[in-house]
Design an enzyme around this catalytic site. Structure first.
Site, PDB file in Angstrom:
ATOM      1  N   GLY A  41      35.559  -5.425  30.540  1.00 24.46           N
ATOM      2  CA  GLY A  41      35.592  -6.674  31.316  1.00 24.46           C
ATOM      3  C   GLY A  41      34.802  -7.837  30.747  1.00 24.46           C
ATOM      4  O   GLY A  41      35.107  -8.987  31.032  1.00 24.46           O
ATOM      5  N   GLU A  96      27.190  -8.193  30.854  1.00 18.90           N
ATOM      6  CA  GLU A  96      28.120  -7.610  31.833  1.00 18.90           C
ATOM      7  C   GLU A  96      28.986  -8.704  32.451  1.00 18.90           C
ATOM      8  O   GLU A  96      28.530  -9.834  32.601  1.00 18.90           O
ATOM      9  CB  GLU A  96      27.322  -6.948  32.974  1.00 18.90           C
ATOM     10  CG  GLU A  96      27.357  -5.443  32.993  1.00 18.90           C
ATOM     11  CD  GLU A  96      28.718  -4.829  33.317  1.00 18.90           C
ATOM     12  OE1 GLU A  96      29.763  -5.436  33.039  1.00 18.90           O
ATOM     13  OE2 GLU A  96      28.726  -3.711  33.848  1.00 18.90           O
ATOM     14  N   ASP A 100      28.275  -5.562  40.787  1.00 18.04           N
ATOM     15  CA  ASP A 100      28.846  -5.412  42.121  1.00 18.04           C
ATOM     16  C   ASP A 100      27.910  -4.494  42.914  1.00 18.04           C
ATOM     17  O   ASP A 100      26.933  -4.941  43.499  1.00 18.04           O
ATOM     18  CB  ASP A 100      30.254  -4.839  41.933  1.00 18.04           C
ATOM     19  CG  ASP A 100      31.049  -4.750  43.210  1.00 18.04           C
ATOM     20  OD1 ASP A 100      30.782  -5.511  44.141  1.00 18.04           O
ATOM     21  OD2 ASP A 100      31.966  -3.909  43.276  1.00 18.04           O
ATOM     22  N   LYS A 128      27.594  -9.986  42.952  1.00 20.67           N
ATOM     23  CA  LYS A 128      28.065  -9.937  44.344  1.00 20.67           C
ATOM     24  C   LYS A 128      26.994  -9.257  45.177  1.00 20.67           C
ATOM     25  O   LYS A 128      27.072  -8.056  45.424  1.00 20.67           O
ATOM     26  CB  LYS A 128      29.317  -9.047  44.395  1.00 20.67           C
ATOM     27  CG  LYS A 128      30.624  -9.762  44.360  1.00 20.67           C
ATOM     28  CD  LYS A 128      31.717  -8.780  44.748  1.00 20.67           C
ATOM     29  CE  LYS A 128      32.791  -8.715  43.717  1.00 20.67           C
ATOM     30  NZ  LYS A 128      33.811  -7.706  44.011  1.00 20.67           N
ATOM     31  N   PHE A 149      37.307  -9.810  45.500  1.00 22.88           N
ATOM     32  CA  PHE A 149      37.680  -9.141  44.258  1.00 22.88           C
ATOM     33  C   PHE A 149      38.287 -10.185  43.326  1.00 22.88           C
ATOM     34  O   PHE A 149      39.335 -10.741  43.595  1.00 22.88           O
ATOM     35  CB  PHE A 149      38.673  -8.004  44.509  1.00 22.88           C
ATOM     36  CG  PHE A 149      38.887  -7.168  43.290  1.00 22.88           C
ATOM     37  CD1 PHE A 149      37.983  -6.174  42.952  1.00 22.88           C
ATOM     38  CD2 PHE A 149      39.972  -7.392  42.460  1.00 22.88           C
ATOM     39  CE1 PHE A 149      38.149  -5.417  41.794  1.00 22.88           C
ATOM     40  CE2 PHE A 149      40.151  -6.636  41.304  1.00 22.88           C
ATOM     41  CZ  PHE A 149      39.237  -5.649  40.983  1.00 22.88           C
ATOM     42  N   VAL A 150      37.565 -10.467  42.235  1.00 27.97           N
ATOM     43  CA  VAL A 150      37.993 -11.531  41.333  1.00 27.97           C
ATOM     44  C   VAL A 150      38.687 -10.966  40.098  1.00 27.97           C
ATOM     45  O   VAL A 150      38.401  -9.846  39.661  1.00 27.97           O
ATOM     46  CB  VAL A 150      36.801 -12.433  40.911  1.00 27.97           C
ATOM     47  CG1 VAL A 150      36.309 -13.262  42.068  1.00 27.97           C
ATOM     48  CG2 VAL A 150      35.666 -11.608  40.326  1.00 27.97           C
ATOM     49  N   ASP A 156      39.932  -7.453  35.242  1.00 24.19           N
ATOM     50  CA  ASP A 156      41.297  -6.978  35.486  1.00 24.19           C
ATOM     51  C   ASP A 156      41.520  -6.509  36.917  1.00 24.19           C
ATOM     52  O   ASP A 156      40.575  -6.306  37.686  1.00 24.19           O
ATOM     53  CB  ASP A 156      41.601  -5.803  34.554  1.00 24.19           C
ATOM     54  CG  ASP A 156      40.900  -4.518  35.007  1.00 24.19           C
ATOM     55  OD1 ASP A 156      39.699  -4.574  35.306  1.00 24.19           O
ATOM     56  OD2 ASP A 156      41.575  -3.471  35.106  1.00 24.19           O
ATOM     57  N   ARG A 162      43.551  -9.943  32.667  1.00 26.33           N
ATOM     58  CA  ARG A 162      42.359 -10.234  31.843  1.00 26.33           C
ATOM     59  C   ARG A 162      42.524 -11.540  31.076  1.00 26.33           C
ATOM     60  O   ARG A 162      41.544 -12.176  30.694  1.00 26.33           O
ATOM     61  CB  ARG A 162      42.121  -9.090  30.839  1.00 26.33           C
ATOM     62  CG  ARG A 162      41.708  -7.774  31.467  1.00 26.33           C
ATOM     63  CD  ARG A 162      41.183  -6.830  30.382  1.00 26.33           C
ATOM     64  NE  ARG A 162      41.160  -5.443  30.810  1.00 26.33           N
ATOM     65  CZ  ARG A 162      40.172  -4.866  31.487  1.00 26.33           C
ATOM     66  NH1 ARG A 162      39.114  -5.565  31.824  1.00 26.33           N
ATOM     67  NH2 ARG A 162      40.239  -3.594  31.818  1.00 26.33           N
TER      68      ARG A 162
HETATM   69  P1  5GP Z   1      29.341  -1.810  39.868  1.00 25.22           P
HETATM   70  O1  5GP Z   1      28.977  -0.525  39.206  1.00 25.22           O
HETATM   71  O2  5GP Z   1      28.262  -2.868  39.792  1.00 25.22           O
HETATM   72  O3  5GP Z   1      29.812  -1.596  41.273  1.00 25.22           O
HETATM   73  O4  5GP Z   1      30.639  -2.348  39.180  1.00 25.22           O
HETATM   74  C1  5GP Z   1      30.648  -2.910  37.959  1.00 25.22           C
HETATM   75  C2  5GP Z   1      32.040  -2.961  37.387  1.00 25.22           C
HETATM   76  O5  5GP Z   1      33.060  -2.917  38.397  1.00 25.22           O
HETATM   77  C3  5GP Z   1      32.240  -4.274  36.685  1.00 25.22           C
HETATM   78  O6  5GP Z   1      31.797  -4.213  35.351  1.00 25.22           O
HETATM   79  C4  5GP Z   1      33.738  -4.497  36.805  1.00 25.22           C
HETATM   80  O7  5GP Z   1      34.396  -3.841  35.754  1.00 25.22           O
HETATM   81  C5  5GP Z   1      34.095  -3.824  38.120  1.00 25.22           C
HETATM   82  N1  5GP Z   1      34.179  -4.814  39.206  1.00 25.22           N
HETATM   83  C6  5GP Z   1      33.296  -5.014  40.195  1.00 25.22           C
HETATM   84  N2  5GP Z   1      33.675  -6.027  41.003  1.00 25.22           N
HETATM   85  C7  5GP Z   1      34.833  -6.485  40.484  1.00 25.22           C
HETATM   86  C8  5GP Z   1      35.707  -7.570  40.850  1.00 25.22           C
HETATM   87  O8  5GP Z   1      35.523  -8.335  41.807  1.00 25.22           O
HETATM   88  N3  5GP Z   1      36.791  -7.726  40.039  1.00 25.22           N
HETATM   89  C9  5GP Z   1      37.059  -6.937  38.984  1.00 25.22           C
HETATM   90  N4  5GP Z   1      38.163  -7.200  38.277  1.00 25.22           N
HETATM   91  N5  5GP Z   1      36.251  -5.925  38.601  1.00 25.22           N
HETATM   92  C10 5GP Z   1      35.147  -5.716  39.343  1.00 25.22           C
END
Ligand code: 5GP
Length: 173
Positions: A41, A96, A100, A128, A149-150, A156, A162
């Site tokens: 990403g 990164e 999230d 977020k 969710f972006v 993606d 992407r």
């Molecule tokens: P975390 O482990 O912090 O929950 O998630 C990190 C990963 O989840 C990010 O690197 C990304 O790949 C994916 N992710 C989290 N939120 C989003 C979102 O809003 N959109 C997309 N496309 N991917 C997300």
């Protein structure tokens, strides 16, 4: 039918990325900067970011990670592609796309710390906070966003979108 609505425009992103690059340049003048790009990403963000960091000696490496299925974090992090070189004694900046729940970055920080970098910091395009499950320090942050969710600008949905030059959200038309 779903349509893509702009959340952050290409211009808004470019302006913020430029400012982040200037901050990083200021802080890493005399350091051995190794930028670690978390795939997949972050690759679009990182490509713009490194060109905004006006330092002659930075190096780049990639870390392939899978942590996300659909739109919900699984909390399970799998390394799909490890770094090509050691990071011992280097000033590492982990790049990164989005923090999230924080689970992915927290796992990666623990992993990389065992390799004895001189310093280890995080640069994330998006955060977020509403979804945080674990607190992670983000030294360089592009934007704090709400719980949406972006997609686009490297991010993606099911491996699609992407290539959008901006950040968008999917909305029912
Ligand atoms: P975390 O482990 O912090 O929950 O998630 C990190 C990963 O989840 C990010 O690197 C990304 O790949 C994916 N992710 C989290 N939120 C989003 C979102 O809003 N959109 C997309 N496309 N991917 C997300």
């Amino acid at each position: 039918m779903e349509q893509i609505v702009t959340y952050l425009s290409a211009d808004q992103i470019a302006e913020r990325v430029k400012a982040l690059g200037a901050d990083i340049k200021r802080d890493y003048q005399d350091k051995r900067l190794a930028i670690i790009i978390v795939l997949k990403g972050s690759f679009v963000f990182a490509a713009d970011l490194i060109r905004a960091i006006d330092l002659p000696h930075l190096r780049v490496d990639f870390l392939g990670v899978r942590s996300y299925e659909g739109t919900e974090s699984s909390g399970v992090v799998q390394i799909t592609n490890d770094l090509s070189r050691p990071i011992e004694d280097e000033d590492v900046l982990l790049v990164e796309d989005i923090v999230d729940t924080g689970l992915t970055i927290s796992y990666l920080l623990d992993l990389l710390q065992t390799r004895k970098p001189r310093s280890l910091k995080v640069c994330a395009l998006l955060h977020k906070p509403a979804r945080a499950k674990i607190a992670v320090p983000i030294e360089y942050l592009g934007f704090t966003i709400e719980d949406r969710f972006v997609i686009g600008y490297g991010l993606d949905f099911g491996e699609k979108f992407r290539n959008l030059p901006f950040l968008g959200v999917l909305q029912r038309a």
